[in-house]
Design a protein around this motif. Structure first.
Motif, mmCIF file in Angstrom:
data_model
loop_
_atom_site.group_PDB
_atom_site.id
_atom_site.type_symbol
_atom_site.label_atom_id
_atom_site.label_comp_id
_atom_site.label_asym_id
_atom_site.label_seq_id
_atom_site.Cartn_x
_atom_site.Cartn_y
_atom_site.Cartn_z
ATOM 1 N N TYR A 153 0.816 -1.210 0.000
ATOM 2 C CA TYR A 153 0.000 0.000 0.000
ATOM 3 C C TYR A 153 0.856 1.269 0.000
ATOM 4 C CZ TYR A 153 -3.661 3.230 1.606
ATOM 5 O OH TYR A 153 -4.527 4.280 1.729
ATOM 6 N N GLY A 154 1.885 1.299 0.839
ATOM 7 C CA GLY A 154 2.772 2.465 0.887
ATOM 8 C C GLY A 154 3.453 2.708 -0.446
ATOM 9 N N ASP A 155 3.884 1.639 -1.103
ATOM 10 C CA ASP A 155 4.504 1.769 -2.433
ATOM 11 C C ASP A 155 3.518 2.367 -3.431
ATOM 12 O OD1 ASP A 155 6.960 0.657 -1.695
ATOM 13 O OD2 ASP A 155 6.290 -1.379 -2.168
ATOM 14 N N LYS A 156 2.298 1.888 -3.386
ATOM 15 C CA LYS A 156 1.289 2.395 -4.328
ATOM 16 C C LYS A 156 1.010 3.886 -4.088
ATOM 17 C CE LYS A 156 -0.677 -1.879 -5.585
ATOM 18 N NZ LYS A 156 -0.031 -2.371 -6.721
ATOM 19 N N LEU A 157 0.947 4.263 -2.817
ATOM 20 C CA LEU A 157 0.740 5.691 -2.513
ATOM 21 C C LEU A 157 1.930 6.523 -2.968
ATOM 22 C CD1 LEU A 157 -0.984 5.581 0.986
ATOM 23 C CD2 LEU A 157 -2.024 6.145 -1.232
ATOM 24 N N PHE A 158 3.130 5.988 -2.783
ATOM 25 C CA PHE A 158 4.318 6.684 -3.267
ATOM 26 C C PHE A 158 4.205 6.924 -4.772
ATOM 27 C CE2 PHE A 158 8.369 6.324 -5.494
ATOM 28 C CZ PHE A 158 9.055 7.405 -4.976
ATOM 29 N N TRP A 159 3.883 5.888 -5.530
ATOM 30 C CA TRP A 159 3.802 6.023 -6.993
ATOM 31 C C TRP A 159 2.629 6.890 -7.419
ATOM 32 C CZ3 TRP A 159 7.923 5.777 -9.541
ATOM 33 C CH2 TRP A 159 8.958 4.946 -9.129
ATOM 34 N N LEU A 160 1.530 6.859 -6.660
ATOM 35 C CA LEU A 160 0.414 7.772 -6.952
ATOM 36 C C LEU A 160 0.889 9.210 -6.789
ATOM 37 C CD1 LEU A 160 -2.535 8.445 -7.567
ATOM 38 C CD2 LEU A 160 -3.015 8.105 -5.118
ATOM 39 N N SER A 161 1.671 9.473 -5.756
ATOM 40 C CA SER A 161 2.240 10.800 -5.542
ATOM 41 C C SER A 161 3.100 11.218 -6.729
ATOM 42 C CB SER A 161 3.061 10.806 -4.252
ATOM 43 O OG SER A 161 3.804 11.983 -4.127
ATOM 44 N N VAL A 162 3.907 10.303 -7.235
ATOM 45 C CA VAL A 162 4.762 10.598 -8.391
ATOM 46 C C VAL A 162 3.904 10.930 -9.608
ATOM 47 C CG1 VAL A 162 6.417 9.599 -10.027
ATOM 48 C CG2 VAL A 162 6.724 9.258 -7.561
ATOM 49 N N VAL A 163 2.846 10.155 -9.844
ATOM 50 C CA VAL A 163 1.956 10.400 -10.989
ATOM 51 C C VAL A 163 1.326 11.788 -10.881
ATOM 52 C CG1 VAL A 163 -0.227 9.673 -12.066
ATOM 53 C CG2 VAL A 163 1.491 7.961 -11.452
ATOM 54 N N ILE A 164 0.849 12.133 -9.688
ATOM 55 C CA ILE A 164 0.216 13.441 -9.477
ATOM 56 C C ILE A 164 1.237 14.565 -9.662
ATOM 57 C CG2 ILE A 164 -0.825 14.954 -7.729
ATOM 58 C CD1 ILE A 164 -2.234 12.375 -6.650
ATOM 59 N N GLN A 165 2.416 14.407 -9.065
ATOM 60 C CA GLN A 165 3.449 15.439 -9.193
ATOM 61 C C GLN A 165 3.883 15.626 -10.641
ATOM 62 O OE1 GLN A 165 6.621 15.346 -6.136
ATOM 63 N NE2 GLN A 165 5.340 13.807 -5.131
ATOM 64 N N ARG A 166 3.989 14.539 -11.373
ATOM 65 C CA ARG A 166 4.391 14.634 -12.782
ATOM 66 C C ARG A 166 3.346 15.400 -13.595
ATOM 67 N NH1 ARG A 166 5.004 9.086 -15.446
ATOM 68 N NH2 ARG A 166 6.284 8.812 -13.613
ATOM 69 N N LYS A 167 2.076 15.078 -13.396
ATOM 70 C CA LYS A 167 0.998 15.775 -14.110
ATOM 71 C C LYS A 167 0.993 17.257 -13.727
ATOM 72 C CE LYS A 167 -1.973 14.167 -16.302
ATOM 73 N NZ LYS A 167 -2.144 14.012 -17.756
ATOM 74 N N TYR A 168 1.157 17.538 -12.442
ATOM 75 C CA TYR A 168 1.183 18.917 -11.959
ATOM 76 C C TYR A 168 2.349 19.681 -12.577
ATOM 77 C CZ TYR A 168 1.065 22.780 -8.569
ATOM 78 O OH TYR A 168 0.998 24.018 -7.976
ATOM 79 N N ALA A 169 3.517 19.062 -12.612
ATOM 80 C CA ALA A 169 4.705 19.705 -13.195
ATOM 81 C C ALA A 169 4.502 19.990 -14.679
ATOM 82 C CB ALA A 169 5.931 18.829 -12.981
ATOM 83 N N GLN A 170 3.834 19.090 -15.390
ATOM 84 C CA GLN A 170 3.557 19.318 -16.816
ATOM 85 C C GLN A 170 2.695 20.561 -17.011
ATOM 86 O OE1 GLN A 170 1.716 15.606 -17.893
ATOM 87 N NE2 GLN A 170 3.669 14.601 -18.349
ATOM 88 N N VAL A 171 1.651 20.675 -16.209
ATOM 89 C CA VAL A 171 0.769 21.845 -16.314
ATOM 90 C C VAL A 171 1.547 23.112 -15.970
ATOM 91 C CG1 VAL A 171 -1.285 22.987 -15.369
ATOM 92 C CG2 VAL A 171 -1.350 20.528 -15.883
ATOM 93 N N CYS A 172 2.316 23.078 -14.892
ATOM 94 C CA CYS A 172 3.087 24.257 -14.481
ATOM 95 C C CYS A 172 4.048 24.698 -15.575
ATOM 96 C CB CYS A 172 3.855 23.959 -13.199
ATOM 97 S SG CYS A 172 2.798 23.668 -11.766
ATOM 98 N N ALA A 173 4.730 23.748 -16.195
ATOM 99 C CA ALA A 173 5.688 24.068 -17.259
ATOM 100 C C ALA A 173 5.005 24.768 -18.429
ATOM 101 C CB ALA A 173 6.395 22.801 -17.732
#
Length: 147
Positions: free
Chosen positions: A3-23
């Motif tokens: 579960y912790g691993d999945k939450l970690f990777w969900l965080s990465v997915v969200i951060q990546r999408k957020y960074a794309q929009v910001c850029a």
């Protein structure tokens, strides 16, 4: 993966999408987060640093960079001269609103491969997490920082 691993990777997915929009708006994620945090009203620099999980020095450097772009302004507080308030300029407000709207539109794309029932369940869960989290509290040893 647990579960912790999945939450970690969900965080990465969200951060990546957020960074794309910001850029796309020529902003770093930190700059966009700051603009969105003050888009509706001025905030005290000390409170912002705590809420964003940053040192006062790091926040000051971030503010310096976006102030040079004409997106934010510092001002003294009418109640206490020691307090520094931060607010968006009209240009900063327009940009913050645009970034916020685009993020709100595009972040749900991370759930696009889920069926409709799972998408609704994901939305309910995300809402419950946000609604039960004190977003104004500074991160601590048992509080994760926001992405």
């Amino acid at each position: 993966m647990d579960y912790g691993d999945k939450l970690f990777w969900l965080s990465v997915v969200i951060q990546r999408k957020y960074a794309q929009v910001c850029a796309e708006f020529d902003l770093t994620p930190s700059q966009a987060t700051l603009l969105c945090a003050i888009r509706d009203e001025p905030r005290q620099m000390a409170d912002l640093a705590a809420s964003l999980g940053m040192t006062k020095n790091a926040l000051s450097q971030l503010v310096d960079r976006i102030a040079r772009r004409g997106l934010v302004v510092r001002a003294g507080s009418a109640q206490d001269r020691r307090v520094v308030m931060l607010s968006v300029t009209p240009e900063g407000k327009v940009l913050a609103e645009a970034v916020y709207a685009e993020v709100a539109k595009r972040l749900p794309e991370i759930a696009r491969n889920l069926d409709a029932d799972d998408q609704r369940a994901f939305e309910r869960t995300a809402t419950a997490i946000v609604d039960t989290t004190d977003l104004s509290a500074p991160p601590g040893p048992n509080r994760p920082t926001t992405p």
